[in-house]
Design an enzyme around this catalytic site. Structure first.
Site, PDB file in Angstrom:
ATOM      1  N   ASN A 213       0.853  -1.194   0.000  1.00 52.78           N
ATOM      2  CA  ASN A 213       0.000   0.000   0.000  1.00 52.78           C
ATOM      3  C   ASN A 213       0.883   1.236   0.000  1.00 52.78           C
ATOM      4  OD1 ASN A 213       0.456   0.912   2.844  1.00 52.78           O
ATOM      5  ND2 ASN A 213      -0.343  -1.143   3.243  1.00 52.78           N
ATOM      6  N   GLY A 275      -1.133   2.553  16.714  1.00 56.78           N
ATOM      7  CA  GLY A 275      -1.083   1.783  15.465  1.00 56.78           C
ATOM      8  C   GLY A 275      -1.193   2.679  14.245  1.00 56.78           C
ATOM      9  N   ALA A 277       0.522   2.111  11.483  1.00 62.09           N
ATOM     10  CA  ALA A 277       0.856   1.331  10.278  1.00 62.09           C
ATOM     11  C   ALA A 277      -0.384   1.073   9.436  1.00 62.09           C
ATOM     12  CB  ALA A 277       1.482   0.001  10.688  1.00 62.09           C
ATOM     13  N   ASP A 281      -4.798  -6.122   4.937  1.00 60.18           N
ATOM     14  CA  ASP A 281      -5.952  -6.860   5.460  1.00 60.18           C
ATOM     15  C   ASP A 281      -6.006  -8.276   4.885  1.00 60.18           C
ATOM     16  OD1 ASP A 281      -7.107  -4.985   7.215  1.00 60.18           O
ATOM     17  OD2 ASP A 281      -7.748  -3.805   5.485  1.00 60.18           O
ATOM     18  N   LYS A 291       9.376 -17.360  -9.228  1.00 56.82           N
ATOM     19  CA  LYS A 291       8.698 -16.254  -9.922  1.00 56.82           C
ATOM     20  C   LYS A 291       7.577 -16.781 -10.821  1.00 56.82           C
ATOM     21  CE  LYS A 291       9.603 -12.363 -12.955  1.00 56.82           C
ATOM     22  NZ  LYS A 291      10.582 -11.667 -13.768  1.00 56.82           N
ATOM     23  N   ASP A 307      -5.862  -9.251  12.796  1.00 59.38           N
ATOM     24  CA  ASP A 307      -6.098  -7.850  13.176  1.00 59.38           C
ATOM     25  C   ASP A 307      -5.254  -7.564  14.417  1.00 59.38           C
ATOM     26  OD1 ASP A 307      -7.033  -5.443  14.227  1.00 59.38           O
ATOM     27  OD2 ASP A 307      -9.006  -5.718  13.318  1.00 59.38           O
ATOM     28  N   ILE A 308      -4.135  -6.864  14.211  1.00 58.87           N
ATOM     29  CA  ILE A 308      -3.157  -6.678  15.298  1.00 58.87           C
ATOM     30  C   ILE A 308      -3.771  -5.881  16.458  1.00 58.87           C
ATOM     31  CG2 ILE A 308      -0.886  -5.734  15.879  1.00 58.87           C
ATOM     32  CD1 ILE A 308      -0.180  -6.086  12.877  1.00 58.87           C
ATOM     33  N   PHE A 325      -5.346   3.994  14.235  1.00 54.86           N
ATOM     34  CA  PHE A 325      -5.513   4.974  13.160  1.00 54.86           C
ATOM     35  C   PHE A 325      -6.582   4.439  12.213  1.00 54.86           C
ATOM     36  CE2 PHE A 325      -2.310   8.430  12.450  1.00 54.86           C
ATOM     37  CZ  PHE A 325      -1.678   8.359  13.676  1.00 54.86           C
ATOM     38  N   LYS A 339     -15.087   1.924  13.315  1.00 54.21           N
ATOM     39  CA  LYS A 339     -13.845   1.147  13.457  1.00 54.21           C
ATOM     40  C   LYS A 339     -13.352   1.174  14.907  1.00 54.21           C
ATOM     41  CE  LYS A 339     -11.443   1.040   9.570  1.00 54.21           C
ATOM     42  NZ  LYS A 339     -10.627   1.566   8.476  1.00 54.21           N
TER      43      LYS A 339
HETATM   44  O1  PMT Z   1       2.867   6.171   6.491  1.00 56.07           O
HETATM   45  P1  PMT Z   1       2.459   7.524   5.912  1.00 56.07           P
HETATM   46  O2  PMT Z   1       2.782   7.651   4.444  1.00 56.07           O
HETATM   47  O3  PMT Z   1       3.006   8.662   6.731  1.00 56.07           O
HETATM   48  O4  PMT Z   1       0.879   7.638   5.988  1.00 56.07           O
HETATM   49  C1  PMT Z   1       0.248   7.647   7.234  1.00 56.07           C
HETATM   50  C2  PMT Z   1      -1.043   6.831   7.231  1.00 56.07           C
HETATM   51  C3  PMT Z   1      -2.060   7.514   6.322  1.00 56.07           C
HETATM   52  C4  PMT Z   1      -0.749   5.412   6.760  1.00 56.07           C
HETATM   53  C5  PMT Z   1      -1.526   6.781   8.714  1.00 56.07           C
HETATM   54  O5  PMT Z   1      -1.751   8.077   9.161  1.00 56.07           O
HETATM   55  C6  PMT Z   1      -2.792   5.946   8.849  1.00 56.07           C
HETATM   56  O6  PMT Z   1      -3.893   6.412   8.638  1.00 56.07           O
HETATM   57  N1  PMT Z   1      -2.608   4.642   9.232  1.00 56.07           N
HETATM   58  C7  PMT Z   1      -3.686   3.652   9.275  1.00 56.07           C
HETATM   59  C8  PMT Z   1      -3.940   3.162   7.885  1.00 56.07           C
HETATM   60  C9  PMT Z   1      -4.904   2.032   7.781  1.00 56.07           C
HETATM   61  O7  PMT Z   1      -4.627   1.140   7.044  1.00 56.07           O
HETATM   62  O8  PMT Z   1      -5.982   2.096   8.500  1.00 56.07           O
HETATM   63  P2  PMT Z   1      -7.053   0.861   8.576  1.00 56.07           P
HETATM   64  O9  PMT Z   1      -8.341   1.549   8.611  1.00 56.07           O
HETATM   65  O10 PMT Z   1      -6.854  -0.127   7.522  1.00 56.07           O
HETATM   66  O11 PMT Z   1      -6.708   0.180   9.947  1.00 56.07           O
HETATM   67  C10 PMT Z   1      -7.262   0.643  11.187  1.00 56.07           C
HETATM   68  C11 PMT Z   1      -6.310   0.361  12.334  1.00 56.07           C
HETATM   69  O12 PMT Z   1      -6.145  -1.060  12.493  1.00 56.07           O
HETATM   70  C12 PMT Z   1      -4.909   0.908  12.138  1.00 56.07           C
HETATM   71  O13 PMT Z   1      -4.455   1.350  13.406  1.00 56.07           O
HETATM   72  C13 PMT Z   1      -4.092  -0.282  11.657  1.00 56.07           C
HETATM   73  O14 PMT Z   1      -2.731  -0.179  12.034  1.00 56.07           O
HETATM   74  C14 PMT Z   1      -4.793  -1.436  12.370  1.00 56.07           C
HETATM   75  N2  PMT Z   1      -4.762  -2.711  11.652  1.00 56.07           N
HETATM   76  C15 PMT Z   1      -5.251  -2.831  10.380  1.00 56.07           C
HETATM   77  C16 PMT Z   1      -5.240  -4.067   9.761  1.00 56.07           C
HETATM   78  C17 PMT Z   1      -4.735  -5.179  10.468  1.00 56.07           C
HETATM   79  N3  PMT Z   1      -4.694  -6.381   9.899  1.00 56.07           N
HETATM   80  N4  PMT Z   1      -4.281  -5.043  11.713  1.00 56.07           N
HETATM   81  C18 PMT Z   1      -4.303  -3.839  12.324  1.00 56.07           C
HETATM   82  O15 PMT Z   1      -3.880  -3.726  13.468  1.00 56.07           O
END
Ligand code: PMT
Length: 406
Positions: A213, A275, A277, A281, A291, A307-308, A325, A339
């Site tokens: 991503n 979080g 990152a 998903d 390859k 889902d961490i 985040f 969320k």
């Molecule tokens: O890295 P940059 O270029 O600076 O950009 C920053 C950002 C836009 C990536 C950052 O600010 C941000 O929004 N991060 C969350 C991005 C995201 O993928 O959100 P989500 O809606 O998919 O996930 C929600 C939350 O669950 C996040 O805290 C994520 O870390 C966590 N998560 C998601 C999927 C997963 N399998 N496990 C998780 O823990």
């Protein structure tokens, strides 16, 4: 507390004397360094009389204090001072001094000290309105802000040049208060062990391809830098290739599964987890060992990753705060709230990543810090400043002093 006031060459230089007094009234021991141009506006003697310290004006003329001090006449004075001070505030900060700082120039005592110190730096700009509005000045300020320099907002009104507009030095009392607040929060995270996730995970398809991503890791790394600067023990679990922030324990990972293991390993010692990152998903159910050749259409079967954040919420101790985040493209607040409740985090930072120039891979961001009861806007700013605001809100959450807005 020991603060160095840097004075650059502008008409507002005389107000630096008021700033010195305002800081002293707050119990701060003040020293002063002046640029060559500042001496055209106000004499060093004024500051020497006010502070009881010799004023630093040159790299090449050691002050009497240095030549009689313990370090002896050969001490490197700007380095010694850089290590002693608790904060550096430059007021007035002229367009020229701001440009020199933004480009890392070190051609006099003040700019050399600014490079050598690890103490917080505040700038109180003052200049003509057109110089203030110039894209070069604004870009330089943004550069400095992204490195953690705090800009004290200028006022607007009648300027010494006869023009009216922005670029007026903030009131010395306001500058002194900003310095004090910065000093007070400098080490407000000393008792916290903060774990931050950053970057976009990569899920392999075959030995040369991956599902990824657009996350650069800048937001997570800015959080780590800010938390470490405020005294936290920081563990950064990152899927980004950005350089390791100073003072942090860095764990490099690639996939969602690796990130999860690293996070869960460190969870027992963690008091706050953030979080940032962008975690995949889905992962490819069966990664090819060699390859994949282009022999017509390809169908990949994907399976959900762990889902961490949800695992962290399930396994944390009562003392551990969880801030997630949410990167959203439509109905950000509504989807972000859903969320937050689904994951069971204490707060969520909602980014509207459909806005141009914000969010993924940019240097700026904006959002909302949302808890089940409170919504705090995070205005557009550098990621470093946004990180500071997120940590401010997290501290308020810890001390139950968040003000309900919704
Ligand atoms: O890295 P940059 O270029 O600076 O950009 C920053 C950002 C836009 C990536 C950052 O600010 C941000 O929004 N991060 C969350 C991005 C995201 O993928 O959100 P989500 O809606 O998919 O996930 C929600 C939350 O669950 C996040 O805290 C994520 O870390 C966590 N998560 C998601 C999927 C997963 N399998 N496990 C998780 O823990």
């Amino acid at each position: 507390m020991n603060v160095l006031v840097g004075v650059a060459g502008g008409v507002a230089a005389y107000k630096a004397a008021e700033l010195v007094r305002a800081l002293q009234n707050r119990g701060v021991d003040v020293q002063v360094a002046m640029t060559r141009s500042a001496e055209e506006f106000i004499r060093p003697l004024t500051f020497a009389a006010l502070t009881g310290h010799q004023v630093f004006t040159s790299l090449w003329k050691p002050s009497a204090e240095a030549t009689s001090g313990e370090a002896g006449p050969f001490s490197i004075e700007h380095i010694a001072v850089a290590q002693q001070i608790d904060a550096l505030v430059i007021a007035p900060a002229t367009a020229n001094t701001i440009a020199r700082l933004a480009h890392g120039l070190a051609d006099d005592f003040l700019t050399t000290l600014a490079l050598a110190t690890t103490a917080p730096i505040l700038l109180a700009p003052a200049m003509n309105v057109n110089m203030w509005n110039h894209p070069a000045t604004q870009a330089n300020l943004r550069t400095l802000e992204s490195r953690g320099v705090q800009i004290v907002p200028t006022g607007s009104g009648y300027l010494a040049c006869g023009m009216t507009g922005g670029g007026r030095l903030a009131d010395p009392e306001v500058i002194a208060e900003a310095v004090l607040q910065r000093l007070l929060k400098t080490k407000d995270l000393t008792n916290e062990h903060i774990l931050i996730t950053a970057g976009g995970t990569r899920e392999p398809i075959d030995p040369v391809r991956f599902l990824g991503n657009r996350s650069s890791g800048k937001m997570g790394h800015a959080l780590a830098e800010e938390a470490a600067a405020r005294g936290a023990a920081v563990t950064l679990v990152t899927a980004s290739t950005l350089a390791a922030p100073a003072g942090c324990t860095v764990v490099r990972v690639e996939t969602a599964r690796q990130m999860m293991h690293a996070v869960l390993d460190h969870l027992p010692a963690t008091t706050i987890i953030i979080g940032a990152a962008a975690v995949a998903d889905f992962r490819v159910a069966e990664v090819a060992g060699s390859k994949i050749r282009r022999n017509g259409p390809l169908t990949l079967e994907l399976e959900p990753t762990e889902d961490i954040i949800a695992r962290v919420v399930a396994g944390r101790s009562a003392n551990t705060l969880v801030v997630a985040f949410a990167a959203e493209t439509d109905s950000p607040e509504q989807n972000g709230r859903a969320k937050l409740l689904r994951k069971g985090a204490d707060a969520i930072v909602i980014n509207d990543v459909s806005l141009p120039g914000l969010g993924f891979d940019s240097d700026s961001n904006a959002g909302i810090f949302l808890t089940p009861t409170v919504s705090v806007p995070l205005p557009e700013s550098s990621k470093r400043l946004m990180a500071a605001r997120i940590l401010d809100q997290t501290v308020a959450l810890r001390t139950c002093s968040l003000e309900p807005v919704l």
